[in-house]
Scaffold this active site. Structure first.
Site, PDB file in Angstrom:
ATOM      1  N   VAL A 243     -36.190   8.074 -46.690  1.00  0.00           N
ATOM      2  CA  VAL A 243     -37.536   7.551 -46.960  1.00  0.00           C
ATOM      3  C   VAL A 243     -38.007   7.831 -48.386  1.00  0.00           C
ATOM      4  O   VAL A 243     -39.176   7.600 -48.706  1.00  0.00           O
ATOM      5  CB  VAL A 243     -38.575   8.101 -45.948  1.00  0.00           C
ATOM      6  CG1 VAL A 243     -38.222   7.673 -44.536  1.00  0.00           C
ATOM      7  CG2 VAL A 243     -38.717   9.614 -46.041  1.00  0.00           C
ATOM      8  N   LYS A 244     -37.123   8.279 -49.227  1.00  0.00           N
ATOM      9  CA  LYS A 244     -37.538   8.566 -50.596  1.00  0.00           C
ATOM     10  C   LYS A 244     -37.552   7.272 -51.428  1.00  0.00           C
ATOM     11  O   LYS A 244     -37.010   6.239 -51.013  1.00  0.00           O
ATOM     12  CB  LYS A 244     -36.615   9.608 -51.220  1.00  0.00           C
ATOM     13  CG  LYS A 244     -36.778  11.002 -50.593  1.00  0.00           C
ATOM     14  CD  LYS A 244     -38.140  11.569 -50.846  1.00  0.00           C
ATOM     15  CE  LYS A 244     -38.469  12.935 -50.270  1.00  0.00           C
ATOM     16  NZ  LYS A 244     -37.698  13.489 -49.208  1.00  0.00           N
ATOM     17  N   ASN A 245     -38.172   7.349 -52.608  1.00  0.00           N
ATOM     18  CA  ASN A 245     -38.267   6.153 -53.463  1.00  0.00           C
ATOM     19  C   ASN A 245     -36.892   5.560 -53.711  1.00  0.00           C
ATOM     20  O   ASN A 245     -36.731   4.345 -53.786  1.00  0.00           O
ATOM     21  CB  ASN A 245     -38.892   6.512 -54.815  1.00  0.00           C
ATOM     22  CG  ASN A 245     -40.318   6.997 -54.684  1.00  0.00           C
ATOM     23  OD1 ASN A 245     -40.581   7.941 -53.951  1.00  0.00           O
ATOM     24  ND2 ASN A 245     -41.240   6.339 -55.351  1.00  0.00           N
ATOM     25  N   LEU A 246     -35.918   6.442 -53.873  1.00  0.00           N
ATOM     26  CA  LEU A 246     -34.533   6.018 -54.077  1.00  0.00           C
ATOM     27  C   LEU A 246     -33.797   6.506 -52.828  1.00  0.00           C
ATOM     28  O   LEU A 246     -33.445   7.678 -52.722  1.00  0.00           O
ATOM     29  CB  LEU A 246     -34.028   6.702 -55.344  1.00  0.00           C
ATOM     30  CG  LEU A 246     -32.891   6.073 -56.103  1.00  0.00           C
ATOM     31  CD1 LEU A 246     -32.829   6.632 -57.506  1.00  0.00           C
ATOM     32  CD2 LEU A 246     -31.597   6.242 -55.406  1.00  0.00           C
TER      33      LEU A 246
ATOM     34  N   ASP B  10     -33.130  11.105 -49.519  1.00  0.00           N
ATOM     35  CA  ASP B  10     -33.063  10.883 -48.067  1.00  0.00           C
ATOM     36  C   ASP B  10     -33.634   9.502 -47.744  1.00  0.00           C
ATOM     37  O   ASP B  10     -34.097   8.786 -48.637  1.00  0.00           O
ATOM     38  CB  ASP B  10     -33.685  12.047 -47.281  1.00  0.00           C
ATOM     39  CG  ASP B  10     -35.205  12.082 -47.320  1.00  0.00           C
ATOM     40  OD1 ASP B  10     -35.838  11.041 -47.604  1.00  0.00           O
ATOM     41  OD2 ASP B  10     -35.772  13.155 -47.063  1.00  0.00           O
TER      42      ASP B  10
END
Ligand code: PLP
Length: 367
Positions: free
Chosen positions: A175-178, A173
């Site tokens: 705001v995730k690292n990826l 999503d």
């Protein structure tokens, strides 16, 4: 306002999306295929199926285990609501367990305390990207679902988080690292389960359209193998995820630098407990920098930072305290974290000036 979570989107993502749009292809297509291949390689996994979200990947992962209807799945209360919703939606019962105060992760003894004859599986969450100590959990002898939504870049004893249990899930999503607009996916020890996830994700359709035309005259017919929702990923999300994956090392390095600056800057604050570091040999993903503050000052600190233009938050409000779950049991450490834990801004778009501002904000607070 300095945001607490965030992603960094640049020319690489724009180029990938432009290529997809230029080719008039937005739905699931070549970018999903390319991302699945490259992400599997990043994990060191034989295969990976992309889905449309981490939340739906949890439901898919549980389905892949074919657990007996009505049986119990043990999971932390200190996690995202979709973890428990997936259990309920699959016709099973969530049993909430406590976490360790320092790691904020489940441990085998805490899980073992909740095992009953009705237990059919365990769900672990690598909170903030710090790997759960997996071997003692595996030794409990129950199927393990690994929620690696925070841990797409975490490594435990040489293996990518998510690939250690029976089935693992990821979230991409925004705001995730990826990061991508929305995305997720599953890996599994038995790769037949990954292939099954590809069937499930499109309303349980095995083959359709031109895929089946080589063997069928009527290529418009399709072969429906399961009752399942539509959890299909799309090429726009996959295009962005692909660009993020290709520059993940740089994004992770930026997170690591910010994390280390906080660790150094807060070392002498007696009222603030810093997050624990990874054991040697493991790798943290630095998804969130979650501190713990004694006494009643956590809420005051959050307000103090907010007034100085710094957003902080608590992930998560414990699930067992949510009226929809109506749980009556007490989970003392989780409830303590609910009063003491706070995530400070950590993401690759933060400038050095932003980081200085966060450090000054925290250090100038009168606890
Ligand atoms: C621990 C955990 N699991 C699952 C999810 C669900 O991921 P998604 O937002 O892609 O649905 C999240 C999302 O934040 C999460 O934090």
């Amino acid at each position: 306002m300095i945001s607490v979570f965030g992603s960094q989107i640049g020319a690489e993502e724009l180029a990938e999306v432009t290529a997809s749009l230029g080719a008039q292809w937005m739905g699931m297509g070549p970018k999903v295929k390319a991302f699945e291949k490259e992400f599997a390689a990043h994990l060191g996994a034989a295969d990976f199926a992309m889905l449309d979200s981490g939340s739906n990947s949890l439901y898919t992962a549980i389905t892949l285990l074919d657990l007996p209807g009505g049986s119990e799945v043990i999971l932390p209360s200190f996690t995202w609501i979709a973890c428990a919703h997936a259990v309920v939606l699959a016709g099973l019962k969530p049993i909430f367990c406590d976490v360790d105060v320092a790691t904020m992760n489940v441990t085998a003894p805490l899980i073992a305390a909740k095992v009953s004859p009705r237990t059919s599986a365990v769900m672990v969450v690598h909170y903030a990207g710090l790997p759960v100590e997996m071997q003692p959990v595996l030794d409990l002898g129950l199927p393990v679902i690994e929620d690696a939504a925070h841990a797409a870049c975490s490594v435990h004893r040489g293996r990518a988080c998510g690939t250690i249990g029976d089935v693992g899930i990821y979230s991409f999503d925004a705001v995730k690292n990826l990061a991508s607009p929305d995305g997720g996916g599953v890996v599994a020890r038995d790769i037949k389960r990954v292939e099954r996830a590809r069937v499930l994700r499109y309303c349980g359709i095995g083959k359709s359209g031109f895929e089946s035309s080589a063997t069928k005259d009527r290529w418009w017919e399709y072969d429906v193998r399961a009752f399942f929702p539509r959890f299909l990923p799309n090429d726009i999300s996959a295009a962005i995820a692909l660009a993020q994956l290709r520059k993940l090392d740089a994004l992770q390095e930026r997170r690591r630098v910010i994390w280390n600056r906080y660790q150094e800057a807060f070392g002498d604050l007696a009222w603030l407990h810093r997050p624990v570091e990874c054991p040697d040999g493991d790798r943290h993903s630095y998804f969130t920098y979650c501190v713990r503050i004694d006494g009643k000052s956590r809420d005051r600190l959050a307000k103090y930072l907010y007034d100085r233009g710094i957003y902080s938050t608590l992930r998560y409000h414990p699930l067992h305290m949510n009226p929809i779950y109506g749980a009556t049991e007490r989970l003392p450490t989780t409830e303590r974290l609910n009063e003491q834990a706070l995530s400070l801004p950590l993401h690759p778009r933060l400038s050095d000036g932003d980081v200085d501002q966060v450090i000054d904000g925290v250090r100038s607070f009168d606890a």
